[in-house]
Write a protein that holds these residues in place. Sequence first.
Motif, PDB file in Angstrom:
ATOM      1  N   TYR A 228       0.841  -1.163  -0.040  1.00  0.00           N
ATOM      2  CA  TYR A 228       0.078  -0.118   0.009  1.00  0.00           C
ATOM      3  C   TYR A 228       0.812   1.352  -0.077  1.00  0.00           C
ATOM      4  O   TYR A 228       0.104   2.279  -0.317  1.00  0.00           O
ATOM      5  CB  TYR A 228      -0.967  -0.094   1.019  1.00  0.00           C
ATOM      6  N   LEU A 229       2.086   1.214   0.390  1.00  0.00           N
ATOM      7  CA  LEU A 229       2.929   2.339   0.294  1.00  0.00           C
ATOM      8  C   LEU A 229       3.538   2.781  -1.035  1.00  0.00           C
ATOM      9  O   LEU A 229       3.675   3.633  -1.470  1.00  0.00           O
ATOM     10  CB  LEU A 229       4.096   2.279   1.287  1.00  0.00           C
ATOM     11  N   ASP A 230       3.899   1.397  -1.577  1.00  0.00           N
ATOM     12  CA  ASP A 230       4.239   1.631  -3.384  1.00  0.00           C
ATOM     13  C   ASP A 230       3.160   2.069  -4.061  1.00  0.00           C
ATOM     14  O   ASP A 230       3.657   2.835  -5.204  1.00  0.00           O
ATOM     15  CB  ASP A 230       4.987   0.103  -3.635  1.00  0.00           C
ATOM     16  N   ASN A 231       2.049   1.829  -3.736  1.00  0.00           N
ATOM     17  CA  ASN A 231       0.851   2.004  -4.310  1.00  0.00           C
ATOM     18  C   ASN A 231       0.826   3.599  -4.609  1.00  0.00           C
ATOM     19  O   ASN A 231       0.318   4.066  -5.480  1.00  0.00           O
ATOM     20  CB  ASN A 231      -0.372   1.609  -3.767  1.00  0.00           C
ATOM     21  N   ILE A 232       1.013   4.345  -3.310  1.00  0.00           N
ATOM     22  CA  ILE A 232       1.053   5.934  -3.436  1.00  0.00           C
ATOM     23  C   ILE A 232       2.187   6.139  -4.388  1.00  0.00           C
ATOM     24  O   ILE A 232       2.018   7.302  -5.044  1.00  0.00           O
ATOM     25  CB  ILE A 232       1.521   6.190  -1.867  1.00  0.00           C
ATOM     26  N   ASP A 233       3.255   5.770  -4.311  1.00  0.00           N
ATOM     27  CA  ASP A 233       4.465   6.195  -5.233  1.00  0.00           C
ATOM     28  C   ASP A 233       3.874   6.335  -6.873  1.00  0.00           C
ATOM     29  O   ASP A 233       4.352   6.921  -7.565  1.00  0.00           O
ATOM     30  CB  ASP A 233       5.578   5.421  -5.020  1.00  0.00           C
ATOM     31  N   ILE A 234       3.288   4.964  -7.013  1.00  0.00           N
ATOM     32  CA  ILE A 234       2.969   4.716  -8.226  1.00  0.00           C
ATOM     33  C   ILE A 234       1.817   5.801  -8.798  1.00  0.00           C
ATOM     34  O   ILE A 234       1.690   6.281  -9.966  1.00  0.00           O
ATOM     35  CB  ILE A 234       2.320   3.411  -8.442  1.00  0.00           C
ATOM     36  N   TYR A 235       0.740   5.849  -7.950  1.00  0.00           N
ATOM     37  CA  TYR A 235      -0.523   6.413  -8.337  1.00  0.00           C
ATOM     38  C   TYR A 235      -0.728   7.886  -7.886  1.00  0.00           C
ATOM     39  O   TYR A 235      -1.861   8.376  -7.810  1.00  0.00           O
ATOM     40  CB  TYR A 235      -1.583   5.477  -7.942  1.00  0.00           C
ATOM     41  N   GLY A 282       1.830   6.349  10.066  1.00  0.00           N
ATOM     42  CA  GLY A 282       2.993   7.292   9.920  1.00  0.00           C
ATOM     43  C   GLY A 282       3.463   7.422   8.468  1.00  0.00           C
ATOM     44  O   GLY A 282       3.808   8.516   8.032  1.00  0.00           O
ATOM     45  N   ALA A 283       3.473   6.054   7.942  1.00  0.00           N
ATOM     46  CA  ALA A 283       4.393   6.070   6.523  1.00  0.00           C
ATOM     47  C   ALA A 283       3.291   6.654   5.443  1.00  0.00           C
ATOM     48  O   ALA A 283       3.655   7.221   4.484  1.00  0.00           O
ATOM     49  CB  ALA A 283       4.526   4.804   6.294  1.00  0.00           C
ATOM     50  N   VAL A 284       2.045   6.220   5.733  1.00  0.00           N
ATOM     51  CA  VAL A 284       0.986   6.477   4.726  1.00  0.00           C
ATOM     52  C   VAL A 284       1.038   8.235   4.635  1.00  0.00           C
ATOM     53  O   VAL A 284       0.964   8.763   3.388  1.00  0.00           O
ATOM     54  CB  VAL A 284      -0.252   6.131   5.158  1.00  0.00           C
ATOM     55  N   PHE A 285       0.761   8.576   5.752  1.00  0.00           N
ATOM     56  CA  PHE A 285       0.724  10.228   5.861  1.00  0.00           C
ATOM     57  C   PHE A 285       1.867  10.907   5.367  1.00  0.00           C
ATOM     58  O   PHE A 285       1.598  12.008   4.761  1.00  0.00           O
ATOM     59  CB  PHE A 285       0.143  10.829   7.266  1.00  0.00           C
ATOM     60  N   SER A 286       2.969  10.296   5.737  1.00  0.00           N
ATOM     61  CA  SER A 286       4.221  10.916   5.292  1.00  0.00           C
ATOM     62  C   SER A 286       4.353  11.119   3.613  1.00  0.00           C
ATOM     63  O   SER A 286       4.875  11.913   2.930  1.00  0.00           O
ATOM     64  CB  SER A 286       5.392  10.214   5.967  1.00  0.00           C
ATOM     65  N   LYS A 287       4.044   9.724   2.942  1.00  0.00           N
ATOM     66  CA  LYS A 287       3.969   9.669   1.614  1.00  0.00           C
ATOM     67  C   LYS A 287       3.021  10.446   1.054  1.00  0.00           C
ATOM     68  O   LYS A 287       3.284  11.264  -0.188  1.00  0.00           O
ATOM     69  CB  LYS A 287       3.762   8.291   1.280  1.00  0.00           C
ATOM     70  N   ILE A 323      -1.817  14.087  11.032  1.00  0.00           N
ATOM     71  CA  ILE A 323      -1.648  15.059  10.049  1.00  0.00           C
ATOM     72  C   ILE A 323      -0.085  15.823   9.981  1.00  0.00           C
ATOM     73  O   ILE A 323      -0.142  16.313  11.245  1.00  0.00           O
ATOM     74  CB  ILE A 323      -2.905  15.856   9.937  1.00  0.00           C
ATOM     75  N   ILE A 324       0.446  15.969   9.246  1.00  0.00           N
ATOM     76  CA  ILE A 324       1.736  16.618   9.194  1.00  0.00           C
ATOM     77  C   ILE A 324       1.649  18.044   8.789  1.00  0.00           C
ATOM     78  O   ILE A 324       1.582  18.314   7.416  1.00  0.00           O
ATOM     79  CB  ILE A 324       2.907  16.033   8.247  1.00  0.00           C
ATOM     80  N   ARG A 325       1.830  19.204   9.630  1.00  0.00           N
ATOM     81  CA  ARG A 325       1.955  20.411   9.269  1.00  0.00           C
ATOM     82  C   ARG A 325       2.959  20.811   8.491  1.00  0.00           C
ATOM     83  O   ARG A 325       4.007  20.642   9.210  1.00  0.00           O
ATOM     84  CB  ARG A 325       1.777  21.183  10.401  1.00  0.00           C
ATOM     85  N   VAL A 326       3.056  20.963   7.102  1.00  0.00           N
ATOM     86  CA  VAL A 326       4.321  21.005   6.529  1.00  0.00           C
ATOM     87  C   VAL A 326       5.227  22.111   6.500  1.00  0.00           C
ATOM     88  O   VAL A 326       4.654  23.135   6.943  1.00  0.00           O
ATOM     89  CB  VAL A 326       4.120  20.909   4.811  1.00  0.00           C
ATOM     90  N   THR A 327       6.539  21.922   6.708  1.00  0.00           N
ATOM     91  CA  THR A 327       7.437  23.092   6.950  1.00  0.00           C
ATOM     92  C   THR A 327       7.652  24.157   5.711  1.00  0.00           C
ATOM     93  O   THR A 327       7.386  23.655   4.479  1.00  0.00           O
ATOM     94  CB  THR A 327       8.803  22.342   7.350  1.00  0.00           C
ATOM     95  N   GLU A 328       7.777  25.378   5.848  1.00  0.00           N
ATOM     96  CA  GLU A 328       8.128  26.170   5.067  1.00  0.00           C
ATOM     97  C   GLU A 328       9.615  26.375   4.646  1.00  0.00           C
ATOM     98  O   GLU A 328       9.979  27.517   4.230  1.00  0.00           O
ATOM     99  CB  GLU A 328       7.396  27.553   5.370  1.00  0.00           C
TER     100      GLU A 328
END
Length: 352
Positions: A228-235, A282-287, A323-328
């Motif tokens: 399911y993590l590679d799936n994010i990279d692909i799609y 954790g990995a899903v939200f990061s990807k 949820i990751i508050r992204v850095t600027e």
Amino acid sequence: MKTIKGPALFLAQFAGDEAPFDSWESITKWAADCGYLGVQVPSWDARLIDLKKAAASKDYCDEFKGIAAANGVEVTELSTHLQGQLVAVHPAYDEAFEGFAAPEVRGNPKARQEWAVDQVKMALSASRNMGLKAMASFSGALVWPYVYPWPQRPAGLVETGFDELARRWRPILDHAEDCGVDLCYEIHPGEDLHDGVTYEMFLERVGNHARACMLYDPSHYVLQCLDYLDNIDIYAERIRMFHVKDAEFNPTGRQGVHGGFQSWVNRAGRFRSLGDGQVDFGAVFSKLTAADFDGWAVVEWECCLKHPEDGAREGAEFVRSHIIRVTEKAFDDFADGGTDQAANRRMLGIDR
């Protein structure tokens, strides 16, 4: 990068005939009280929404959204899972899916299919009237009964099924384009679009239609032993919606992926409330964050053990904590010594 929105809650599993789940006013208050900022709406549930009015009237949609906003939540997307299922039904499932259709078209597969197409199109129009960017659906299935290659499939059977599936969906996708709404297929067992390969087979047949997008739900991939993590990279470019749902797969010497016709509690693969399963969120939200996904993280409660209200309340905090508050800025900006092109050339020894 963008910060994922949320938490939001899919209301399909909670709508009912008793308060606070029996009206739009009360269920949105309850969702906000659970800690949610958004709600995903099952468009087939007349207790919550009048789909025909929503498709025809922006004033109705403004009022609908206004009630939600006054209660502290935002409408994130509409769902047409049940109607989408009826766009393509193999005869083996005619009776099983009859309950998804309006009474007047039951027992008439052709009328039921036409009704389903009209429903999905109305939901797309309603999404446009609400200013929404995406809508969820199932693809339906013509080939699913033949998912296991025994008896041997006749040559061309799968291809013919996918050709027909694409023929049925292409006008709906064109309407989605007219509405400016992404139609997001939940990749799900029981649908002809149940993994990446089948999604690609469909996408090719609809001419890589820009609106033929994905609803990502890692739980369905865990139960298929799919990465399911590679799936994010692909799609990543096609993922426009996200269901946050947990699952676990614990095969034994007696059963595996197919589950031996057991109940959900007794299957090797089963859905769990958030944090109780095996998905590495954790990995899903990061990807998804790194992939610039800017949609909603929508909790879909499905658990074979835990009470839905407990799962809902725990789910809101679970998503909020992921949820990751992204850095600027970059973490090593403090060490930036400043430079220019001339300095770059000197550092590389280009002009020596």
